[in-house]
Structure formats: C-alpha cells, structure tokens
Design a protein around this motif. Sequence first.
Motif, PDB file in Angstrom:
ATOM      1  N   ALA A  20       0.841  -1.194   0.000  1.00 18.35           N
ATOM      2  CA  ALA A  20       0.000   0.000   0.000  1.00 18.35           C
ATOM      3  C   ALA A  20       0.878   1.247   0.000  1.00 18.35           C
ATOM      4  CB  ALA A  20      -0.907  -0.007   1.221  1.00 18.35           C
ATOM      5  N   ALA A  21       0.486   2.230  -0.790  1.00 13.75           N
ATOM      6  CA  ALA A  21       1.243   3.478  -0.845  1.00 13.75           C
ATOM      7  C   ALA A  21       1.176   4.185   0.499  1.00 13.75           C
ATOM      8  CB  ALA A  21       0.681   4.371  -1.939  1.00 13.75           C
ATOM      9  N   SER A  22       2.264   4.855   0.848  1.00  9.32           N
ATOM     10  CA  SER A  22       2.274   5.615   2.094  1.00  9.32           C
ATOM     11  C   SER A  22       1.247   6.736   2.018  1.00  9.32           C
ATOM     12  CB  SER A  22       3.660   6.214   2.340  1.00  9.32           C
ATOM     13  OG  SER A  22       4.629   5.198   2.488  1.00  9.32           O
ATOM     14  N   PRO A  23       0.554   7.020   3.117  1.00  7.93           N
ATOM     15  CA  PRO A  23      -0.407   8.128   3.089  1.00  7.93           C
ATOM     16  C   PRO A  23       0.316   9.457   2.910  1.00  7.93           C
ATOM     17  CG  PRO A  23      -0.079   7.343   5.336  1.00  7.93           C
ATOM     18  CD  PRO A  23       0.644   6.376   4.438  1.00  7.93           C
ATOM     19  N   VAL A  24      -0.383  10.412   2.338  1.00 11.44           N
ATOM     20  CA  VAL A  24       0.181  11.743   2.146  1.00 11.44           C
ATOM     21  C   VAL A  24      -0.717  12.772   2.824  1.00 11.44           C
ATOM     22  CG1 VAL A  24       1.340  11.125  -0.004  1.00 11.44           C
ATOM     23  CG2 VAL A  24      -0.976  12.069  -0.082  1.00 11.44           C
ATOM     24  N   TYR A  25      -0.159  13.949   3.049  1.00 13.86           N
ATOM     25  CA  TYR A  25      -0.899  15.007   3.730  1.00 13.86           C
ATOM     26  C   TYR A  25      -2.202  15.332   3.012  1.00 13.86           C
ATOM     27  CZ  TYR A  25      -1.855  19.592   5.806  1.00 13.86           C
ATOM     28  OH  TYR A  25      -2.445  20.661   6.433  1.00 13.86           O
ATOM     29  N   GLY A  26      -2.190  15.243   1.682  1.00 13.31           N
ATOM     30  CA  GLY A  26      -3.402  15.522   0.921  1.00 13.31           C
ATOM     31  C   GLY A  26      -4.536  14.556   1.205  1.00 13.31           C
ATOM     32  N   ASP A  27      -4.216  13.318   1.641  1.00 12.43           N
ATOM     33  CA  ASP A  27      -5.264  12.357   1.996  1.00 12.43           C
ATOM     34  C   ASP A  27      -6.046  12.823   3.221  1.00 12.43           C
ATOM     35  OD1 ASP A  27      -4.343  10.669  -0.030  1.00 12.43           O
ATOM     36  OD2 ASP A  27      -3.046   9.532   1.333  1.00 12.43           O
ATOM     37  N   ASP A 117      14.133  26.746   1.049  1.00 12.94           N
ATOM     38  CA  ASP A 117      13.428  26.646  -0.229  1.00 12.94           C
ATOM     39  C   ASP A 117      12.785  28.008  -0.491  1.00 12.94           C
ATOM     40  OD1 ASP A 117      11.805  26.124  -2.429  1.00 12.94           O
ATOM     41  OD2 ASP A 117      11.247  24.122  -1.745  1.00 12.94           O
ATOM     42  N   GLY A 118      13.612  28.962  -0.899  1.00 15.16           N
ATOM     43  CA  GLY A 118      13.123  30.308  -1.146  1.00 15.16           C
ATOM     44  C   GLY A 118      12.713  31.049   0.109  1.00 15.16           C
ATOM     45  N   GLY A 119      13.138  30.546   1.266  1.00 11.88           N
ATOM     46  CA  GLY A 119      12.808  31.201   2.522  1.00 11.88           C
ATOM     47  C   GLY A 119      11.431  30.873   3.055  1.00 11.88           C
ATOM     48  N   ARG A 120      10.653  30.080   2.311  1.00 16.11           N
ATOM     49  CA  ARG A 120       9.306  29.744   2.760  1.00 16.11           C
ATOM     50  C   ARG A 120       9.362  28.682   3.856  1.00 16.11           C
ATOM     51  NH1 ARG A 120       7.271  28.629  -3.294  1.00 16.11           N
ATOM     52  NH2 ARG A 120       9.214  27.428  -3.153  1.00 16.11           N
ATOM     53  N   GLN A 121       8.390  28.721   4.753  1.00 13.08           N
ATOM     54  CA  GLN A 121       8.398  27.805   5.887  1.00 13.08           C
ATOM     55  C   GLN A 121       8.022  26.391   5.462  1.00 13.08           C
ATOM     56  OE1 GLN A 121       5.745  28.746   9.141  1.00 13.08           O
ATOM     57  NE2 GLN A 121       6.239  26.862  10.239  1.00 13.08           N
ATOM     58  N   HIS A 122       8.846  25.424   5.877  1.00 14.95           N
ATOM     59  CA  HIS A 122       8.504  24.012   5.709  1.00 14.95           C
ATOM     60  C   HIS A 122       7.444  23.684   6.759  1.00 14.95           C
ATOM     61  CE1 HIS A 122      12.300  24.255   3.545  1.00 14.95           C
ATOM     62  NE2 HIS A 122      11.986  23.104   2.962  1.00 14.95           N
ATOM     63  N   TYR A 123       6.200  23.620   6.314  1.00 15.70           N
ATOM     64  CA  TYR A 123       5.061  23.576   7.236  1.00 15.70           C
ATOM     65  C   TYR A 123       4.709  22.155   7.666  1.00 15.70           C
ATOM     66  CZ  TYR A 123       0.566  25.067   9.174  1.00 15.70           C
ATOM     67  OH  TYR A 123      -0.487  25.332  10.011  1.00 15.70           O
ATOM     68  N   VAL A 124       4.737  21.213   6.715  1.00 14.60           N
ATOM     69  CA  VAL A 124       4.381  19.825   7.023  1.00 14.60           C
ATOM     70  C   VAL A 124       4.959  18.935   5.922  1.00 14.60           C
ATOM     71  CG1 VAL A 124       2.148  20.006   5.815  1.00 14.60           C
ATOM     72  CG2 VAL A 124       2.452  18.256   7.590  1.00 14.60           C
ATOM     73  N   ARG A 125       5.320  17.711   6.276  1.00 17.25           N
ATOM     74  CA  ARG A 125       5.796  16.761   5.274  1.00 17.25           C
ATOM     75  C   ARG A 125       4.624  16.279   4.415  1.00 17.25           C
ATOM     76  NH1 ARG A 125      10.987  15.040   6.139  1.00 17.25           N
ATOM     77  NH2 ARG A 125      11.840  15.297   8.248  1.00 17.25           N
ATOM     78  N   TRP A 126       4.868  16.126   3.113  1.00  9.87           N
ATOM     79  CA  TRP A 126       3.813  15.629   2.226  1.00  9.87           C
ATOM     80  C   TRP A 126       3.566  14.140   2.482  1.00  9.87           C
ATOM     81  CZ3 TRP A 126      -0.129  17.277  -0.338  1.00  9.87           C
ATOM     82  CH2 TRP A 126      -0.731  16.469  -1.309  1.00  9.87           C
ATOM     83  N   THR A 127       4.632  13.328   2.479  1.00  8.48           N
ATOM     84  CA  THR A 127       4.483  11.921   2.844  1.00  8.48           C
ATOM     85  C   THR A 127       4.380  11.837   4.357  1.00  8.48           C
ATOM     86  OG1 THR A 127       5.803  11.238   0.932  1.00  8.48           O
ATOM     87  CG2 THR A 127       5.489   9.616   2.698  1.00  8.48           C
ATOM     88  N   VAL A 128       3.315  11.231   4.844  1.00  6.63           N
ATOM     89  CA  VAL A 128       3.061  11.202   6.285  1.00  6.63           C
ATOM     90  C   VAL A 128       3.918  10.118   6.934  1.00  6.63           C
ATOM     91  CG1 VAL A 128       1.325  10.820   8.068  1.00  6.63           C
ATOM     92  CG2 VAL A 128       0.717  12.060   5.970  1.00  6.63           C
ATOM     93  N   PRO A 129       4.846  10.483   7.828  1.00  4.87           N
ATOM     94  CA  PRO A 129       5.687   9.477   8.490  1.00  4.87           C
ATOM     95  C   PRO A 129       4.871   8.599   9.441  1.00  4.87           C
ATOM     96  CG  PRO A 129       6.659  11.681   8.642  1.00  4.87           C
ATOM     97  CD  PRO A 129       5.241  11.854   8.197  1.00  4.87           C
ATOM     98  N   SER A 130       5.424   7.444   9.753  1.00  3.73           N
ATOM     99  CA  SER A 130       4.758   6.518  10.678  1.00  3.73           C
ATOM    100  C   SER A 130       5.095   6.833  12.129  1.00  3.73           C
ATOM    101  CB  SER A 130       5.159   5.072  10.356  1.00  3.73           C
ATOM    102  OG  SER A 130       6.566   4.920  10.445  1.00  3.73           O
ATOM    103  N   THR A 131       5.937   7.842  12.353  1.00  5.29           N
ATOM    104  CA  THR A 131       6.274   8.281  13.706  1.00  5.29           C
ATOM    105  C   THR A 131       6.098   9.798  13.801  1.00  5.29           C
ATOM    106  OG1 THR A 131       8.617   8.506  13.110  1.00  5.29           O
ATOM    107  CG2 THR A 131       7.928   6.405  14.071  1.00  5.29           C
ATOM    108  N   ASP A 132       5.966  10.292  15.024  1.00  4.20           N
ATOM    109  CA  ASP A 132       5.824  11.732  15.238  1.00  4.20           C
ATOM    110  C   ASP A 132       7.118  12.452  14.843  1.00  4.20           C
ATOM    111  OD1 ASP A 132       3.520  10.790  16.383  1.00  4.20           O
ATOM    112  OD2 ASP A 132       3.973  11.489  18.416  1.00  4.20           O
ATOM    113  N   TYR A 133       6.994  13.720  14.487  1.00  9.39           N
ATOM    114  CA  TYR A 133       8.182  14.535  14.231  1.00  9.39           C
ATOM    115  C   TYR A 133       7.893  15.977  14.618  1.00  9.39           C
ATOM    116  CZ  TYR A 133       5.867  16.050   9.873  1.00  9.39           C
ATOM    117  OH  TYR A 133       4.985  16.572   8.950  1.00  9.39           O
ATOM    118  N   ARG A 134       8.969  16.730  14.887  1.00  9.41           N
ATOM    119  CA  ARG A 134       8.835  18.122  15.306  1.00  9.41           C
ATOM    120  C   ARG A 134       9.501  19.041  14.290  1.00  9.41           C
ATOM    121  NH1 ARG A 134      11.629  19.651  19.491  1.00  9.41           N
ATOM    122  NH2 ARG A 134      13.017  17.837  19.597  1.00  9.41           N
ATOM    123  N   LEU A 135       8.935  20.235  14.143  1.00 14.54           N
ATOM    124  CA  LEU A 135       9.494  21.262  13.274  1.00 14.54           C
ATOM    125  C   LEU A 135       9.648  22.556  14.061  1.00 14.54           C
ATOM    126  CD1 LEU A 135       7.307  20.699  10.069  1.00 14.54           C
ATOM    127  CD2 LEU A 135       9.643  19.885  10.469  1.00 14.54           C
TER     128      LEU A 135
END
Length: 231
Positions: A20-27, A117-135
């Motif tokens: 199964a494909a990994s879930p993405v933020y768009g899902d 990336d042009g100074g824009r904020q990395h807000y969330v990962r597109w591919t959803v990890p299977s563990t928590d992460y902090r930004l």
Amino acid sequence: MKAGFAAVLATAFAAPPAQAASPVYGDFSLMFQRSAGQYAPPGEKAFQWAWSPQSATESQITWGDPVTWPPATAEHFVRSGDWVLLDGWDGNGTYYSQRVTEESACDGAQCTAIPSDGGRQHYVRWTVPSTDYRLVARGTITRQSSGKVVHFEHLQTWGAPAPCSNARFGARTCITQTETWSDDNGLPAGSPMRETLHRSIKIAKGLGMAFAIDQDVPSPWHAEATEYWNW
C-alpha cells in the motif's frame, strides 16, 4: 516433472505483493480538492474553512464566519517535493510574506537544519511518516503595503496517523498538529517574543481539517467538526 519445476520457478520469480502506498498530507487535509467544512464548540455557533486549489502545486485556505463568508484572509501553501510550504497570507488589503531565517526538523532530541526553499516555511511533510516529528521555524513576517516586520517562532509537532473520534463523525484516522506560535507584534522594538497561540488540531483522513481542535492559549477552547463537503 518439467511442469512441477516450471511452477516452482514461476513462484520463485513472481512479483512480490504490491504494498500500500504511504499516506500523504493531501489524503487528510484534502488541500488539492475544493473541500470545506464547519466546526463548532458543543451547542455554539459554527466556524468554517475551505480549500481553494490554485494549481497542481498551490492551494489556499480560508477560515472564518459562515455568515459573512468569504473572509478577506487566505493562507497560501505550495507543495515542493516532499514538503508543503507556507508562503504567507492575504489580509487587510495587503499580503504578508512569511520568510524563515532558521528551520530544523527534529526526531526526539536530534534536530537537523532544513535547507532553505526560497525562505518559505517548511510547514508539514507531504508523505506522512509513521512516527511523530517536530518542526522549528523562526523568521519574519513582512507586511507588503508598509514594510512593517514582525519576528516569529513557530514550534510544531506532527503526530503519526492514529485513531480519533468526534461526536458527529465517530471513529476515524487522524494526524494531529500541535503548535505553539510566538511573535513580537505590537511590542516595543527589541522586546522578547510572547506566546500568542497553543493548540492541537486533528485532521481526519478522507474528511479534512478541524476534525477536533483543543486550544489553551490565548484561552481554553474546544471545537469539533460538524459538516464536511466539496464545493
């Protein structure tokens, strides 16, 4: 014998089962659909959100009062590779550009700087990890009409997909954004930033934003999704 040997070979070299494909933020967010919803504290008036895709890689979201919809403010997001970036937002007849001067992604106590990336904020990962992460993001917001600059710090924890539920939609699967926002808006020059927001938002797979919101800064507040639709 030959038939049996051929069967063994066919089994040995058969393609492995498809994974199964990994879930993405768009899902979860449905940011590239014309999706919308309402959420409300129990027994109180509803608030509304809506995504408005601008292209295959850009979308904006609005939040506001459904009675006076549409609001004058919209946040602008861009998908770039495996990240969703925050560029800024419209409001008060102008545009507010948000640019980071320092960013890092953290796994436990281990933090790694995120290349710009042009100074824009990395807000969330597109591919959803299977563990928590902090930004962690620090930088400036510039009001384009006046050049006024505000300094900010945005701390986020994104939770891995997990069971969630609310009164209207029952059991679902959610990712959870827990965020703390601090800035120096309205403070004398050189003042330390003050915390103005701390909350957690659950985003439900296949439904969208604001499945549940729990806020404690600036004041305690709880709300749950009451409606979802596409427009």
